[in-house]
Design an enzyme around this catalytic site. Structure first.
Site, PDB file in Angstrom:
ATOM      1  N   ALA A  52      51.076 -36.212 -36.133  1.00 20.23           N
ATOM      2  CA  ALA A  52      49.800 -35.496 -36.254  1.00 20.23           C
ATOM      3  C   ALA A  52      50.044 -34.048 -36.711  1.00 20.23           C
ATOM      4  O   ALA A  52      51.064 -33.455 -36.350  1.00 20.23           O
ATOM      5  CB  ALA A  52      49.063 -35.514 -34.919  1.00 20.23           C
TER       6      ALA A  52
ATOM      7  N   CYS B 217      58.373 -25.348 -38.768  1.00 16.74           N
ATOM      8  CA  CYS B 217      57.727 -24.166 -39.347  1.00 16.74           C
ATOM      9  C   CYS B 217      58.130 -22.946 -38.524  1.00 16.74           C
ATOM     10  O   CYS B 217      57.306 -22.098 -38.191  1.00 16.74           O
ATOM     11  CB  CYS B 217      56.207 -24.332 -39.410  1.00 16.74           C
ATOM     12  SG  CYS B 217      55.440 -24.762 -37.835  1.00 16.74           S
TER      13      CYS B 217
END
Length: 433
Positions: free
Chosen positions: A223, A347
């Site tokens: 997700a 990230c």
């Protein structure tokens, strides 16, 4: 009032690191997500200014700090408070006081315009908008022709994009770059799922994984699903794609995204990837895995902690906990018996979540090694970590015009070196009697 209540909840959840602002907005199922996202982001942008104004004006309202900031933002910088009730009355009642306080804050900071109130970090040049062409539903040329017909022009030179200009990306296939103020949320190409908003760096993991049609692939921490749909497109909707996520709400949002994108080869499961049995016959043919686990998010340009936390969220304790979890997930991915290619990405800009994780996992799994990827990409890993830095990918917001990102491609050694797992001993020739 629903707009502000929803925005308040998103700010509170984001401060507790329960998800990114973008994901929380989509999960809220608010009727106008674009309006909600804009309100949350703009409030965050002016957060320290709003705190100073509320403190200096001695505004007293029975509401959370998040609600107060949202209402004062709309009163001073937005389109006015868009609700009725007691809270609107109290803030509107102090309108002149808030405006005079804003003037004093501007004088103190040497600012003339509202935008000049922002710090250099927050007012740095915004990242471009990136749109990935969803090749499950349309080809690149058709998208380009459609946009040119809308008045956009294609440029090839390396320069800052003006409005109504598009550049085809040099590194990611089927990725288009637009001016940062481009808004295509209402464009039929977007509403029909034919183009997908996705940062350039976020497109790298699937492209580097390079999943082939008619193979079995796992997306371990899937997700909100943009990388999953990208994998499905590269597989041409063939083979089997297994996508796992522990959060039921995030998974429901992802299922909607995948349906909109026309993904048909994916099975989603609300399950902790660490509890998936690598020996299960269902996954016996899995050859590629994407591991993009939870991380600090320190590479995201609009990172919440930089705007609302007085102390850095990236404390050593938290980073250690994240690094330990990331190591477990990556180690688990390498247990699948036919795994040949594994991409690990975050990230985050922290070495502890990136090179340190890869180094630890490779030391524990001698049958695997790093492999070079995207040779045309210049920014590489940290050379002081003892790893082959040239085989790692890093992205930098200032120099690369993407969010901060890290990607590593790990492969099984015998797949590269051409040697089997167990070398067979040569047969001895029998002597003739």
């Amino acid at each position: 009032m629903l707009l502000y209540k929803t925005a308040e909840s998103i700010l509170q959840k984001a401060k507790k690191h329960q998800g990114s602002v973008k994901n929380l907005v989509f999960a809220a199922n608010y009727k106008n997500p674009k309006q909600l996202f804009a309100l949350v982001c703009e409030t965050l942008k002016y957060w320290d200014v709003l705190e100073e104004i509320i403190s200096q004006s001695k505004l007293r309202i029975k509401a959370s700090s998040e609600m107060a900031a949202l209402l004062v933002y709309d009163q001073l910088f937005g389109k006015g408070i868009q609700c009725g009730g007691k809270l609107k009355f109290l803030v509107a009642k102090h309108k002149l006081l808030l405006q005079s306080t804003l003037v004093r804050v501007k004088l103190k900071r040497g600012a003339v315009t509202n935008s000049e109130l922002l710090s250099n970090e927050k007012s740095m040049e915004p990242l471009p908008k990136y749109l990935r062409i969803n090749t499950l539903l349309i080809d690149k040329q058709s998208v380009v022709n459609h946009l040119v017909g809308d008045g956009y022009s294609i440029i090839t030179k390396e320069k800052s994009l003006a409005k109504m200009e598009i550049k085809v990306d040099d590194h990611i296939a089927n990725l288009l770059t637009f001016h940062h103020r481009t808004d295509l949320h209402d464009h039929p190409l977007y509403t029909n799922g034919k183009i997908i908003f996705q940062d350039k760096a976020s497109c790298m993991p699937a492209q580097i994984l390079d999943p082939q049609p008619d193979t079995d692939v796992i997306d371990a921490c899937a997700a909100p699903g943009n990388k999953t749909s990208h994998i499905a497109a590269l597989m041409k909707n063939t083979g089997k794609l297994f996508a796992f996520d522990l959060d039921d709400k995030r998974l429901k949002t992802m299922n909607k995204l995948l349906a909109k994108a026309g993904v048909k080869n994916c099975t989603t499961k609300c399950q902790d990837f660490l509890l998936v049995n690598p020996s299960d016959p269902m996954y016996s043919k899995v050859s590629s895995l994407l591991v993009d686990p939870s991380c600090s998010g320190s590479g995201i340009v609009s990172r919440l902690s930089k705007l609302v936390d007085k102390q850095s969220s990236d404390t050593e304790t938290r980073l250690t906990a994240l690094s330990d979890f990331q190591t477990k997930v990556l180690n688990h991915a390498l247990l699948f018996p036919h795994a040949k290619r594994i991409v690990y990405s975050t990230c985050s800009v922290h070495e502890m979540e990136n090179e340190a994780v890869v180094k630890k996992v490779l030391a524990q799994n001698p049958k695997f090694m790093l492999q070079q990827s995207m040779p045309s990409w210049k920014r590489r890993g940290n050379p002081t970590t003892g790893l082959e830095a040239e085989k790692l990918i890093r992205c930098d917001p200032v120099n690369d015009q993407t969010n901060g990102f890290f990607v590593a491609l790990i492969v099984k050694k015998h797949e590269i070196e051409g040697t089997p797992d167990k070398a067979k001993k040569p047969k001895r020739k029998r002597r003739k009697k």
